[in-house]
Design a protein around this motif. Structure first.
Motif, PDB file in Angstrom:
ATOM      1  N   LEU A 278       0.829  -1.208   0.000  1.00 34.54           N
ATOM      2  CA  LEU A 278       0.000   0.000   0.000  1.00 34.54           C
ATOM      3  C   LEU A 278       0.864   1.260   0.000  1.00 34.54           C
ATOM      4  CD1 LEU A 278      -2.071  -2.179   0.797  1.00 34.54           C
ATOM      5  CD2 LEU A 278      -3.160  -0.482   2.291  1.00 34.54           C
ATOM      6  N   GLN A 279       0.298   2.336  -0.558  1.00 35.02           N
ATOM      7  CA  GLN A 279       0.887   3.676  -0.511  1.00 35.02           C
ATOM      8  C   GLN A 279       2.288   3.729  -1.134  1.00 35.02           C
ATOM      9  OE1 GLN A 279       0.239   4.035   3.772  1.00 35.02           O
ATOM     10  NE2 GLN A 279      -1.429   5.499   3.420  1.00 35.02           N
ATOM     11  N   ILE A 280       2.478   2.897  -2.171  1.00 33.35           N
ATOM     12  CA  ILE A 280       3.745   2.966  -2.913  1.00 33.35           C
ATOM     13  C   ILE A 280       3.474   3.108  -4.411  1.00 33.35           C
ATOM     14  CG2 ILE A 280       5.082   1.665  -1.204  1.00 33.35           C
ATOM     15  CD1 ILE A 280       4.795  -0.791  -3.040  1.00 33.35           C
ATOM     16  N   GLY A 281       2.219   3.403  -4.754  1.00 35.07           N
ATOM     17  CA  GLY A 281       1.875   3.618  -6.151  1.00 35.07           C
ATOM     18  C   GLY A 281       1.198   2.458  -6.839  1.00 35.07           C
ATOM     19  N   GLN A 282       1.112   1.302  -6.181  1.00 34.59           N
ATOM     20  CA  GLN A 282       0.493   0.119  -6.794  1.00 34.59           C
ATOM     21  C   GLN A 282      -1.012   0.055  -6.561  1.00 34.59           C
ATOM     22  OE1 GLN A 282       3.744  -0.481  -8.413  1.00 34.59           O
ATOM     23  NE2 GLN A 282       2.399  -2.232  -8.685  1.00 34.59           N
ATOM     24  N   THR A 283      -1.493   0.708  -5.510  1.00 34.60           N
ATOM     25  CA  THR A 283      -2.903   0.562  -5.117  1.00 34.60           C
ATOM     26  C   THR A 283      -3.570   1.928  -4.985  1.00 34.60           C
ATOM     27  OG1 THR A 283      -2.196   0.510  -2.797  1.00 34.60           O
ATOM     28  CG2 THR A 283      -2.478  -1.619  -3.911  1.00 34.60           C
ATOM     29  N   PRO A 284      -3.686   2.699  -6.076  1.00 31.50           N
ATOM     30  CA  PRO A 284      -4.245   4.049  -5.973  1.00 31.50           C
ATOM     31  C   PRO A 284      -5.672   4.071  -5.423  1.00 31.50           C
ATOM     32  CG  PRO A 284      -4.035   3.363  -8.269  1.00 31.50           C
ATOM     33  CD  PRO A 284      -3.263   2.382  -7.458  1.00 31.50           C
ATOM     34  N   HIS A 422      -2.534 -14.013  -6.536  1.00 31.39           N
ATOM     35  CA  HIS A 422      -1.880 -15.235  -6.073  1.00 31.39           C
ATOM     36  C   HIS A 422      -0.888 -15.699  -7.140  1.00 31.39           C
ATOM     37  CE1 HIS A 422      -1.214 -19.297  -4.639  1.00 31.39           C
ATOM     38  NE2 HIS A 422      -1.964 -19.066  -3.572  1.00 31.39           N
ATOM     39  N   ASN A 423       0.230 -16.250  -6.696  1.00 28.44           N
ATOM     40  CA  ASN A 423       1.172 -16.828  -7.643  1.00 28.44           C
ATOM     41  C   ASN A 423       0.440 -17.796  -8.579  1.00 28.44           C
ATOM     42  OD1 ASN A 423       3.255 -19.072  -8.396  1.00 28.44           O
ATOM     43  ND2 ASN A 423       4.495 -17.347  -7.709  1.00 28.44           N
ATOM     44  N   PRO A 424       0.590 -17.754  -9.886  1.00 27.12           N
ATOM     45  CA  PRO A 424       1.655 -17.110 -10.655  1.00 27.12           C
ATOM     46  C   PRO A 424       1.360 -15.679 -11.098  1.00 27.12           C
ATOM     47  CG  PRO A 424       0.433 -18.571 -12.081  1.00 27.12           C
ATOM     48  CD  PRO A 424      -0.183 -18.708 -10.719  1.00 27.12           C
ATOM     49  N   TYR A 425       0.456 -14.980 -10.403  1.00 30.33           N
ATOM     50  CA  TYR A 425       0.240 -13.546 -10.608  1.00 30.33           C
ATOM     51  C   TYR A 425      -0.184 -13.219 -12.046  1.00 30.33           C
ATOM     52  CZ  TYR A 425       3.275 -13.916  -6.503  1.00 30.33           C
ATOM     53  OH  TYR A 425       3.830 -14.288  -5.309  1.00 30.33           O
ATOM     54  N   LYS A 432      -1.988  -6.292 -20.066  1.00 31.27           N
ATOM     55  CA  LYS A 432      -0.531  -6.388 -20.008  1.00 31.27           C
ATOM     56  C   LYS A 432       0.090  -5.031 -20.373  1.00 31.27           C
ATOM     57  CE  LYS A 432      -0.217 -10.745 -18.924  1.00 31.27           C
ATOM     58  NZ  LYS A 432       0.096 -11.815 -19.856  1.00 31.27           N
ATOM     59  N   GLY A 433       0.947  -4.516 -19.507  1.00 36.64           N
ATOM     60  CA  GLY A 433       1.587  -3.226 -19.733  1.00 36.64           C
ATOM     61  C   GLY A 433       0.812  -2.039 -19.215  1.00 36.64           C
ATOM     62  N   LYS A 434      -0.417  -2.282 -18.709  1.00 33.24           N
ATOM     63  CA  LYS A 434      -1.250  -1.172 -18.229  1.00 33.24           C
ATOM     64  C   LYS A 434      -0.882  -0.755 -16.804  1.00 33.24           C
ATOM     65  CE  LYS A 434      -6.082  -0.036 -17.066  1.00 33.24           C
ATOM     66  NZ  LYS A 434      -6.128   1.287 -17.691  1.00 33.24           N
ATOM     67  N   PHE A 435      -0.454  -1.707 -15.998  1.00 37.06           N
ATOM     68  CA  PHE A 435      -0.206  -1.439 -14.582  1.00 37.06           C
ATOM     69  C   PHE A 435       1.292  -1.398 -14.290  1.00 37.06           C
ATOM     70  CE2 PHE A 435      -4.200  -3.920 -14.860  1.00 37.06           C
ATOM     71  CZ  PHE A 435      -5.073  -2.911 -14.464  1.00 37.06           C
ATOM     72  N   PRO A 436       1.698  -0.637 -13.280  1.00 30.86           N
ATOM     73  CA  PRO A 436       3.129  -0.566 -12.934  1.00 30.86           C
ATOM     74  C   PRO A 436       3.631  -1.922 -12.442  1.00 30.86           C
ATOM     75  CG  PRO A 436       1.780   0.541 -11.268  1.00 30.86           C
ATOM     76  CD  PRO A 436       0.868   0.237 -12.418  1.00 30.86           C
ATOM     77  N   LYS A 441       7.678  -9.402  -7.859  1.00 30.16           N
ATOM     78  CA  LYS A 441       6.897 -10.117  -8.874  1.00 30.16           C
ATOM     79  C   LYS A 441       5.396  -9.938  -8.709  1.00 30.16           C
ATOM     80  CE  LYS A 441       8.797 -14.190  -8.238  1.00 30.16           C
ATOM     81  NZ  LYS A 441       9.107 -15.632  -8.410  1.00 30.16           N
ATOM     82  N   ILE A 442       4.939  -9.791  -7.468  1.00 32.12           N
ATOM     83  CA  ILE A 442       3.505  -9.769  -7.204  1.00 32.12           C
ATOM     84  C   ILE A 442       2.842  -8.439  -7.566  1.00 32.12           C
ATOM     85  CG2 ILE A 442       3.700  -8.966  -4.811  1.00 32.12           C
ATOM     86  CD1 ILE A 442       1.393 -10.796  -4.082  1.00 32.12           C
ATOM     87  N   GLN A 443       3.610  -7.364  -7.631  1.00 32.23           N
ATOM     88  CA  GLN A 443       2.980  -6.042  -7.555  1.00 32.23           C
ATOM     89  C   GLN A 443       2.197  -5.629  -8.790  1.00 32.23           C
ATOM     90  OE1 GLN A 443       5.981  -3.394  -5.925  1.00 32.23           O
ATOM     91  NE2 GLN A 443       5.452  -4.048  -3.854  1.00 32.23           N
ATOM     92  N   GLU A 444       2.497  -6.172  -9.942  1.00 31.48           N
ATOM     93  CA  GLU A 444       1.657  -5.886 -11.107  1.00 31.48           C
ATOM     94  C   GLU A 444       0.262  -6.475 -10.893  1.00 31.48           C
ATOM     95  OE1 GLU A 444       1.756  -6.207 -15.993  1.00 31.48           O
ATOM     96  OE2 GLU A 444       2.892  -7.642 -14.791  1.00 31.48           O
ATOM     97  N   SER A 445       0.192  -7.685 -10.354  1.00 31.58           N
ATOM     98  CA  SER A 445      -1.117  -8.299 -10.102  1.00 31.58           C
ATOM     99  C   SER A 445      -1.835  -7.603  -8.951  1.00 31.58           C
ATOM    100  CB  SER A 445      -0.968  -9.791  -9.815  1.00 31.58           C
ATOM    101  OG  SER A 445      -0.256 -10.036  -8.623  1.00 31.58           O
ATOM    102  N   ILE A 446      -1.092  -7.075  -7.990  1.00 30.34           N
ATOM    103  CA  ILE A 446      -1.698  -6.268  -6.924  1.00 30.34           C
ATOM    104  C   ILE A 446      -2.377  -5.043  -7.545  1.00 30.34           C
ATOM    105  CG2 ILE A 446      -1.151  -4.704  -5.002  1.00 30.34           C
ATOM    106  CD1 ILE A 446      -1.056  -7.467  -3.980  1.00 30.34           C
ATOM    107  N   ALA A 447      -1.683  -4.395  -8.485  1.00 31.72           N
ATOM    108  CA  ALA A 447      -2.251  -3.212  -9.151  1.00 31.72           C
ATOM    109  C   ALA A 447      -3.495  -3.589  -9.947  1.00 31.72           C
ATOM    110  CB  ALA A 447      -1.204  -2.584 -10.061  1.00 31.72           C
ATOM    111  N   TYR A 448      -3.479  -4.761 -10.595  1.00 38.83           N
ATOM    112  CA  TYR A 448      -4.662  -5.213 -11.332  1.00 38.83           C
ATOM    113  C   TYR A 448      -5.835  -5.455 -10.383  1.00 38.83           C
ATOM    114  CZ  TYR A 448      -7.971  -8.525 -13.267  1.00 38.83           C
ATOM    115  OH  TYR A 448      -9.148  -9.156 -13.614  1.00 38.83           O
ATOM    116  N   SER A 449      -5.569  -6.125  -9.258  1.00 35.69           N
ATOM    117  CA  SER A 449      -6.640  -6.403  -8.300  1.00 35.69           C
ATOM    118  C   SER A 449      -7.187  -5.117  -7.692  1.00 35.69           C
ATOM    119  CB  SER A 449      -6.133  -7.340  -7.197  1.00 35.69           C
ATOM    120  OG  SER A 449      -5.881  -8.620  -7.720  1.00 35.69           O
TER     121      SER A 449
END
Length: 623
Positions: A278-284, A422-425, A432-436, A441-449
């Motif tokens: 949280l609060q690092i740009g992945q979860t606006p 969850h892995n494999p994220y 693809k390419g839309k989220f930071p 490894k997990i943080q792109e999927s965190i941004a998607y969720s």
């Protein structure tokens, strides 16, 4: 006797080879998880040797018998070839279990048990996921094949001195005596020495800091200690019933004076959304929601696995066992959690999980917990959105969830468990390419969720039930590979977001710095709703002045109270730290802060005794 001695020497040379391979596996384990282990000392490796000898002795006890037993049949070529092949196969299987934890440890924070290796609760997914994991961690099979080849090539062979060696009764008696003596040595190695009780997993803490236990242990040892065993708790009997209830009593009575609020309740459990994300740009979206919610800065999970989070969050039962409550021998204990309590107060209740039905045994637990309905991948209706591994992508399943709630009669209580982080994220191809990418490894999927969560709330805002709903958002556990050092400690690796969002009450919100945990969610909701009830809760309402958190990992109880963190091995405190001033847990105050130590030790002993006795005696309800 010369041939007999050659057979004995052969066994111990092969035994020594396995010992060397186990040391290599420990070095590989450390290499793949080096960020998790700071300040490793020689003592940890010496302790590791102790556990290695125990595991290897247990695994090879049959081979010891087959090498030591008197008789000329041992010297036949066919016997020796069969013995060598069997030795290779059996030992290789156990050696390769270490390879599972080279990467899996990042997710669980502990060595795998028999239940984890056999994927208990994941029978539906494991067939497809195993190929995904082999593709992602392709280097592990390669290393395993190389190791297997070297292992086979280096297994010593027997060198017979006299093929027609004569024996007599005296020789036979000597061999029988050696057989008994040497077998006794192997048994002694297996139990770990002459101590009163055989070596246990928890004994790993004797060889270094608490956080190094997984390095000291080996996966075969942990499997052997849990194979074929059901979870069996014992009462430590620290206190009499009267003393126990005076220190800690989980019976919670809510008798509000205010009128009951018939608000809907929605609990969103987000996969692997550790506080570090949280609060690092992945979860606006979630970051913005924090500012409109009652947010608990010191929020903690009560377990390290997804399967631990559901009973903790929905039934206020922490995971204080080596197996999750859901898969333990106590899984059908009667419980009186949120589903039943709210159902008794006129609520319709349902649980949603976008994975395969049967995943994590959540559907089974929902029946025990008393939900009216369970909605999984089988029930999903909507656009094709299978992620190829776990189930339905979060975006589509959250939308399905929102529309289903619109069909429910109010008031309703629902909970959803997300899956895409969850892995494999995996995220949908169109994004693809839309989220930071973030820094793990997990943080792109965190941004998607987080994006899926935003779209869920966009849809929910259009529903007439929205403003009459209390939303609770939390994570099941932390992420696998935190980058910040403070999230790698035995405190940091349990930090998760917990927030209460109440769109119908704009003034409801703020930041709380009180220690809060998943098991506090149930009593907090019931107290907020002014529900009149009596229940068992191992947590406390957030409105309470109590300030404790308890969780369990690697056979150690971890307990927070106020500013302090205590590690408790089930009998005594083994560590005490001011975790708010000493975030990296460098200064152990166990010997210098006796007042805090005695006070906290008294509470955790009562807490553990109360938990064990109520689980054992099926007393998780108040009749």
């Amino acid at each position: 006797m010369k041939n007999y001695f050659q057979s004995i020497f052969l066994f111990f040379k092969r035994f020594l080879l396995i010992v060397i391979i186990y040391q290599l596996c420990r070095l590989l384990f450390l290499f793949f998880n080096k960020s998790a282990f700071d300040g490793v000392t020689l003592k940890a490796f010496l302790g590791g040797l102790h556990f290695d000898l125990s595991a290897i002795a247990y695994i090879n006890i049959l081979f010891a018998i087959l090498h030591f037993i008197p008789g000329k049949f041992k010297y036949k070529s066919g016997y020796q070839k069969g013995l060598k092949i069997a030795f290779f196969v059996v030992n290789l299987i156990f050696i390769l279990t270490n390879f599972v934890d080279f990467e899996y440890y990042k997710f669980t924070g502990r060595r795998s048990s028999f239940g984890m290796i056999t994927a208990t609760g994941m029978e539906n997914e494991i067939g497809g996921l195993i190929f995904v994991f082999l593709a992602e961690f392709w280097y592990l099979p390669i290393i395993a094949l190389i190791l297997a080849f070297v292992f086979w090539k280096t297994i010593p062979n027997i060198r017979l001195i006299f093929s027609d060696e004569k024996t007599n009764s005296i020789t036979n008696l000597k061999q029988i005596g050696l057989f008994i003596f040497l077998l006794g040595i192997v048994f002694l190695l297996g139990r770990g020495g002459f101590q009163q009780k055989p070596l246990k997993v928890v004994d790993a803490v004797n060889y270094g800091s608490i956080s190094h236990s997984a390095l000291v242990l080996n996966t075969p040892f942990c499997i052997l200690k849990t194979i074929g065993k059901k979870e069996t708790l014992e009462s430590p009997k620290f206190y009499s019933d009267e003393e126990l209830n005076a220190i800690f009593n989980p019976v919670l009575t809510l008798n509000p004076k205010e009128e009951k609020l018939n608000k809907n309740v929605v609990i969103l459990i987000l996969e692997s959304f550790g506080r570090e994300n949280l609060q690092i740009g992945q979860t606006p979206f979630l970051d913005s929601l924090l500012t409109k919610s009652l947010f608990f800065e010191n929020g903690f999970a009560n377990g390290k696995l997804s399967i631990d989070a559901v009973p903790s969050t929905l039934s206020s039962i922490p995971s204080l066992m080596n197996n999750s409550l859901i898969t333990s021998s106590y899984s059908i204990n009667e419980i009186y959690g949120l589903p039943k309590i709210l159902k008794d107060n006129g609520y319709y209740t349902a649980f949603f999980h976008g994975a395969f039905n049967g995943s994590q045994n959540f559907d089974q637990y929902c029946k025990v917990a008393g939900f009216d309905a369970y909605y999984g991948k089988n029930e999903y209706v909507g656009p094709e959105a299978f992620d190829g591994n776990w189930g339905i992508f979060d975006e589509e399943f959250f939308q399905y969830y929102c529309h289903k709630m619109t069909e429910f009669k109010q008031p309703f209580f629902t909970s959803i468990f997300s899956i895409s982080s969850h892995n494999p994220y995996t995220i949908p191809e169109k994004y693809k390419g839309k989220f930071p990418k973030g820094n793990s490894k997990i943080q792109e999927s965190i941004a998607y969720s987080d994006f899926a969560l935003r779209k869920f709330f966009d849809s929910a805002q259009q529903q007439e039930w929205y403003k009459n709903t209390l939303f609770v958002i939390t994570a099941d556990h932390t992420s696998a590979e935190p980058t910040a050092e403070k999230f790698k400690t035995n405190v940091g690796k349990f930090r998760i977001p917990i927030l209460f969002f109440n769109p119908g009450e704009p003034t409801f919100g703020g930041i709380s710095y009180r220690n809060t945990q998943q098991i506090d969610i149930m009593p907090s909701i019931l107290k907020y709703l002014n529900i009149n009830t009596k229940m068992i809760s191992f947590g406390k309402p957030y409105q309470s002045e109590k300030d404790f958190v308890v969780y369990y990992l690697d056979n150690i109880y971890h307990y927070l109270e106020g500013d302090y963190y205590m590690a408790f091995d089930g009998k005594k405190a083994i560590g005490l730290y001011n975790f708010k001033e000493d975030e990296l847990l460098k200064k152990n105050e166990l010997e210098t802060n006796k007042e805090i130590k005695d006070k906290m030790e008294r509470f955790i002993k009562a807490y553990v005794q109360s938990f064990n006795e109520r689980i054992i005696n099926n007393k998780l309800t108040v009749h």
